[in-house]
Design an enzyme around this catalytic site. Sequence first.
Site, PDB file in Angstrom:
ATOM      1  N   CYS A 141      -0.189   1.326   4.079  1.00 41.14           N
ATOM      2  CA  CYS A 141      -1.628   1.605   4.086  1.00 41.14           C
ATOM      3  C   CYS A 141      -2.234   1.417   2.701  1.00 41.14           C
ATOM      4  O   CYS A 141      -2.132   2.297   1.836  1.00 41.14           O
ATOM      5  CB  CYS A 141      -1.860   3.023   4.592  1.00 41.14           C
ATOM      6  SG  CYS A 141      -3.579   3.505   4.504  1.00 41.14           S
ATOM      7  N   CYS A 144      -4.864   3.951   1.695  1.00 44.43           N
ATOM      8  CA  CYS A 144      -4.337   5.259   1.283  1.00 44.43           C
ATOM      9  C   CYS A 144      -3.725   5.183  -0.112  1.00 44.43           C
ATOM     10  O   CYS A 144      -3.884   6.096  -0.911  1.00 44.43           O
ATOM     11  CB  CYS A 144      -3.250   5.750   2.244  1.00 44.43           C
ATOM     12  SG  CYS A 144      -3.582   5.453   3.963  1.00 44.43           S
ATOM     13  N   ASP A 145      -2.990   4.118  -0.398  1.00 43.98           N
ATOM     14  CA  ASP A 145      -2.132   4.113  -1.595  1.00 43.98           C
ATOM     15  C   ASP A 145      -2.469   3.058  -2.646  1.00 43.98           C
ATOM     16  O   ASP A 145      -1.877   3.071  -3.733  1.00 43.98           O
ATOM     17  CB  ASP A 145      -0.662   3.921  -1.158  1.00 43.98           C
ATOM     18  CG  ASP A 145      -0.227   5.018  -0.206  1.00 43.98           C
ATOM     19  OD1 ASP A 145      -0.651   6.166  -0.420  1.00 43.98           O
ATOM     20  OD2 ASP A 145       0.516   4.734   0.741  1.00 43.98           O
TER      21      ASP A 145
END
Length: 319
Positions: A141, A144-145
């Site tokens: 992701c 997300c990261d």
Amino acid sequence: MGEKTQNHETHKVIIIGSGPAGLTAAIYAGRAGLEPLVFEGQEPGGQLMTTTDIENYPGFPDGITGSEMMDLFREQAVKFGAKPFFKTVTNVDFSRHPFLIWTDDNTEYHAMSVIIATGASAKYLGLKSEQKLRGYGVSACAICDGFFYKDKEIVVIGGGDTAMEEALFLTHFGKKVTVIHRRDKFRASKIMAERVIKHPKIDIKWDSVVEDILGEQNQQGVTGVRIKNVKTGQTEIIPCSGVFVAIGHKPNSDPFKGQLDMDDAGYIITKPGTTVTSVDGIFACGNVQDKVYRQAVTAAGSGCAAAIDVDRWLNTLEA
Ligand code: NDP
């Protein structure tokens, strides 16, 4: 585990999942007066919560973020009487009617009908090193990261639209992004593939598979990937700090195994042109039963169909 509790009421319909399919089903079931319960699962809002701007959902010519869109879906469902709960379904018994459903807080629910809209989750390569380094540089992701890889080198694995989207998004952070694809042509849509191919920060390794992800479970984490060219057999190490795996998805159908007909990959089988499953009164919509289109708009459309199918089916019980 806490004490077992039982919800004695028999609900007209329980919707499992809260992506575009589940929440559209909730809007329609709510408007039909069915007061649906919605078990949102571990990722309320579903896969769109981890996507960037959605540019292809009709009605949003300037695009909209996935999380904004899902907030609007939820708000609309609640307005019509849907009751969302932050619970995950762990087990079901569809051999009895009313159907039985158990959630992760050990509660048992009874339902006259069920709509399954549990979607699909990201797949991983299956390498030992990949498993070991998840959270240490391996992710599925970018939203997300990605932020953790400012001015670092990043690898993206895959050749579909997800891989393209991840690679383009990661160019905002990384100093270089390398896309590794096992063939010599992307599966992605032409427009996305061209954006990637033309991007000055993106390098592409064609005909290449990742043999190993290098690094340790320490502060440094991932240090590189070893790839092999499948045509020449040559191996090469690509130094990087982050590895984003974007090789497709697996349907989230595990709690229903053995209860409903599924194909070999675990997609729930529905009667063509409907959301009807192999068990009367159980309906499935969205990516858990669709491996062909897999779009937010088609998922939403099938959620609408599921609610209509449920309403008609419940009416046959009363007739
Ligand atoms: P896809 O199944 O479309 O693509 C998966 C990619 O990963 C393929 O290129 C495949 O290679 C590769 N792959 C699969 N398994 C492996 C493996 N074991 N090792 C190496 N490579 C592997 O999945 P996506 O998640 O990309 O997309 C799913 C659907 O969602 C598509 O319909 C897509 O169009 C849509 N989507 C749309 C977006 C948008 O419109 N904004 C954004 C993201 C997704 P190969 O090509 O050789 O099979």
